[in-house]
Motif scaffolding. Structure first.
Motif, PDB file in Angstrom:
ATOM      1  N   ALA A 237     -83.095  -1.918  69.981  1.00 23.60           N
ATOM      2  CA  ALA A 237     -82.801  -2.393  71.330  1.00 23.60           C
ATOM      3  C   ALA A 237     -84.032  -2.739  72.154  1.00 23.60           C
ATOM      4  O   ALA A 237     -83.902  -3.370  73.206  1.00 23.60           O
ATOM      5  CB  ALA A 237     -81.971  -1.344  72.067  1.00 23.60           C
ATOM      6  N   GLN A 238     -85.199  -2.317  71.731  1.00 20.95           N
ATOM      7  CA  GLN A 238     -86.457  -2.583  72.446  1.00 20.95           C
ATOM      8  C   GLN A 238     -86.367  -2.194  73.923  1.00 20.95           C
ATOM      9  O   GLN A 238     -86.879  -2.887  74.807  1.00 20.95           O
ATOM     10  CB  GLN A 238     -86.857  -4.050  72.312  1.00 20.95           C
ATOM     11  CG  GLN A 238     -87.307  -4.418  70.907  1.00 20.95           C
ATOM     12  CD  GLN A 238     -87.842  -5.829  70.825  1.00 20.95           C
ATOM     13  OE1 GLN A 238     -87.086  -6.760  70.567  1.00 20.95           O
ATOM     14  NE2 GLN A 238     -89.134  -5.999  71.028  1.00 20.95           N
ATOM     15  N   ASN A 239     -85.722  -1.069  74.186  1.00 22.41           N
ATOM     16  CA  ASN A 239     -85.589  -0.536  75.546  1.00 22.41           C
ATOM     17  C   ASN A 239     -84.929  -1.499  76.519  1.00 22.41           C
ATOM     18  O   ASN A 239     -85.142  -1.427  77.731  1.00 22.41           O
ATOM     19  CB  ASN A 239     -86.959  -0.082  76.090  1.00 22.41           C
ATOM     20  CG  ASN A 239     -87.505   1.112  75.346  1.00 22.41           C
ATOM     21  OD1 ASN A 239     -86.778   2.062  75.070  1.00 22.41           O
ATOM     22  ND2 ASN A 239     -88.779   1.067  75.004  1.00 22.41           N
ATOM     23  N   ASP A 240     -84.107  -2.386  76.015  1.00 20.21           N
ATOM     24  CA  ASP A 240     -83.346  -3.297  76.872  1.00 20.21           C
ATOM     25  C   ASP A 240     -82.371  -2.471  77.706  1.00 20.21           C
ATOM     26  O   ASP A 240     -81.483  -1.814  77.159  1.00 20.21           O
ATOM     27  CB  ASP A 240     -82.593  -4.297  75.990  1.00 20.21           C
ATOM     28  CG  ASP A 240     -81.778  -5.305  76.799  1.00 20.21           C
ATOM     29  OD1 ASP A 240     -81.569  -5.099  78.014  1.00 20.21           O
ATOM     30  OD2 ASP A 240     -81.329  -6.300  76.198  1.00 20.21           O
ATOM     31  N   PRO A 241     -82.517  -2.484  79.038  1.00 17.44           N
ATOM     32  CA  PRO A 241     -81.647  -1.634  79.866  1.00 17.44           C
ATOM     33  C   PRO A 241     -80.171  -1.962  79.737  1.00 17.44           C
ATOM     34  O   PRO A 241     -79.311  -1.124  80.046  1.00 17.44           O
ATOM     35  CB  PRO A 241     -82.156  -1.886  81.293  1.00 17.44           C
ATOM     36  CG  PRO A 241     -82.897  -3.179  81.224  1.00 17.44           C
ATOM     37  CD  PRO A 241     -83.480  -3.240  79.841  1.00 17.44           C
ATOM     38  N   LYS A 242     -79.844  -3.163  79.272  1.00 21.32           N
ATOM     39  CA  LYS A 242     -78.442  -3.536  79.084  1.00 21.32           C
ATOM     40  C   LYS A 242     -77.871  -2.997  77.774  1.00 21.32           C
ATOM     41  O   LYS A 242     -76.664  -3.024  77.567  1.00 21.32           O
ATOM     42  CB  LYS A 242     -78.292  -5.055  79.113  1.00 21.32           C
ATOM     43  CG  LYS A 242     -78.633  -5.683  80.460  1.00 21.32           C
ATOM     44  CD  LYS A 242     -78.479  -7.190  80.409  1.00 21.32           C
ATOM     45  CE  LYS A 242     -78.831  -7.824  81.747  1.00 21.32           C
ATOM     46  NZ  LYS A 242     -78.705  -9.304  81.706  1.00 21.32           N
ATOM     47  N   ARG A 243     -78.750  -2.509  76.902  1.00 19.70           N
ATOM     48  CA  ARG A 243     -78.310  -2.049  75.582  1.00 19.70           C
ATOM     49  C   ARG A 243     -78.446  -0.546  75.377  1.00 19.70           C
ATOM     50  O   ARG A 243     -77.645   0.045  74.668  1.00 19.70           O
ATOM     51  CB  ARG A 243     -79.113  -2.753  74.486  1.00 19.70           C
ATOM     52  CG  ARG A 243     -78.837  -4.240  74.357  1.00 19.70           C
ATOM     53  CD  ARG A 243     -79.627  -4.818  73.188  1.00 19.70           C
ATOM     54  NE  ARG A 243     -79.436  -6.251  73.030  1.00 19.70           N
ATOM     55  CZ  ARG A 243     -78.472  -6.819  72.328  1.00 19.70           C
ATOM     56  NH1 ARG A 243     -77.579  -6.074  71.708  1.00 19.70           N
ATOM     57  NH2 ARG A 243     -78.381  -8.134  72.238  1.00 19.70           N
ATOM     58  N   ILE A 244     -79.478   0.059  75.957  1.00 16.35           N
ATOM     59  CA  ILE A 244     -79.783   1.440  75.589  1.00 16.35           C
ATOM     60  C   ILE A 244     -78.819   2.437  76.232  1.00 16.35           C
ATOM     61  O   ILE A 244     -78.313   2.229  77.328  1.00 16.35           O
ATOM     62  CB  ILE A 244     -81.235   1.825  75.924  1.00 16.35           C
ATOM     63  CG1 ILE A 244     -81.517   1.708  77.426  1.00 16.35           C
ATOM     64  CG2 ILE A 244     -82.207   0.994  75.115  1.00 16.35           C
ATOM     65  CD1 ILE A 244     -82.868   2.282  77.817  1.00 16.35           C
TER      66      ILE A 244
END
Length: 202
Positions: free
Chosen positions: A89-96
């Motif tokens: 997720a690379q720290n994507d706030p919409k995913r984590i």
């Protein structure tokens, strides 16, 4: 903190490649099979829900909620059949999802051997939706309770059971000479490999 993570993994890679060859761990009936369909082919993993219930359960949440669909393998460290690839997720706030409690290898009995999937993290208890896949044996990534400092290692939760050739292809893919910060510079894939879908298998 990213720098600390990168340095730890570089230390693990300083191990002799002579111990790199091994067979993937045999799954047991309690394992949950997941297919990661990527732009380079399918990777099937056995998720050890019985041995690492917190970490494996977290990964399965990302799978079941389709949070890994469209993410990427974006980093490769090592060469040929010894190293690791990192994705998620690379720290994507919409995913984590919220970070999970750390499950050290001393607790689960799992190790960073051929095909192991393990959670990327900063401090213990900070892992969310990024993971890496090991090629070869990297015991320095296991918990080291006899060592000083952060000795908790990384949390293994699954093993590749099919598609190690895909992982190897990602590992040796061209790297960008400019992307990445600090020791990670030169480790980022020139063209990240998209994870098209992540789904449980029957």
């Amino acid at each position: 903190m990213i720098r600390q993570f990168a340095l730890f993994l570089l230390a693990a890679l300083s191990l002799s490649p002579a111990i790199a060859q091994s067979e993937p761990a045999a799954p047991n009936p309690a394992d949950v099979r997941v297919a990661l369909d990527t732009e380079k082919g399918r990777i099937v993993v056995a998720v050890h829900i019985d041995r690492a219930p917190i970490t494996a359960g977290n990964f399965l949440k990302y799978v079941d909620q389709k949070r890994l669909d469209g993410t990427q393998f974006y980093r490769g460290v090592g060469a040929a059949d010894y190293g690791f690839v990192q994705g998620g997720a690379q720290n994507d706030p919409k995913r984590i999802l919220p970070p999970i409690r750390h499950e050290p290898t001393t607790q689960t009995g799992l190790t960073h051997d051929e095909g192991a999937l393990s959670m990327a993290r900063y401090a213990p208890g900070s892992a969310t939706g990024d993971f890496f896949v090991v090629l070869g044996k990297m015991p320095a990534m296991d918990a080291q309770p006899q060592s000083a400092g952060d000795n908790q290692g990384f949390a293994v939760f699954a093993h590749v059971v099919d598609g190690l050739d895909v992982v190897k292809a990602i590992l040796v893919a061209p790297k960008s000479p400019t992307r990445g910060e600090g020791v990670m510079k030169g480790q980022m894939l020139e063209t990240p490999v998209k994870i098209l879908t992540a789904r449980r298998l029957p």
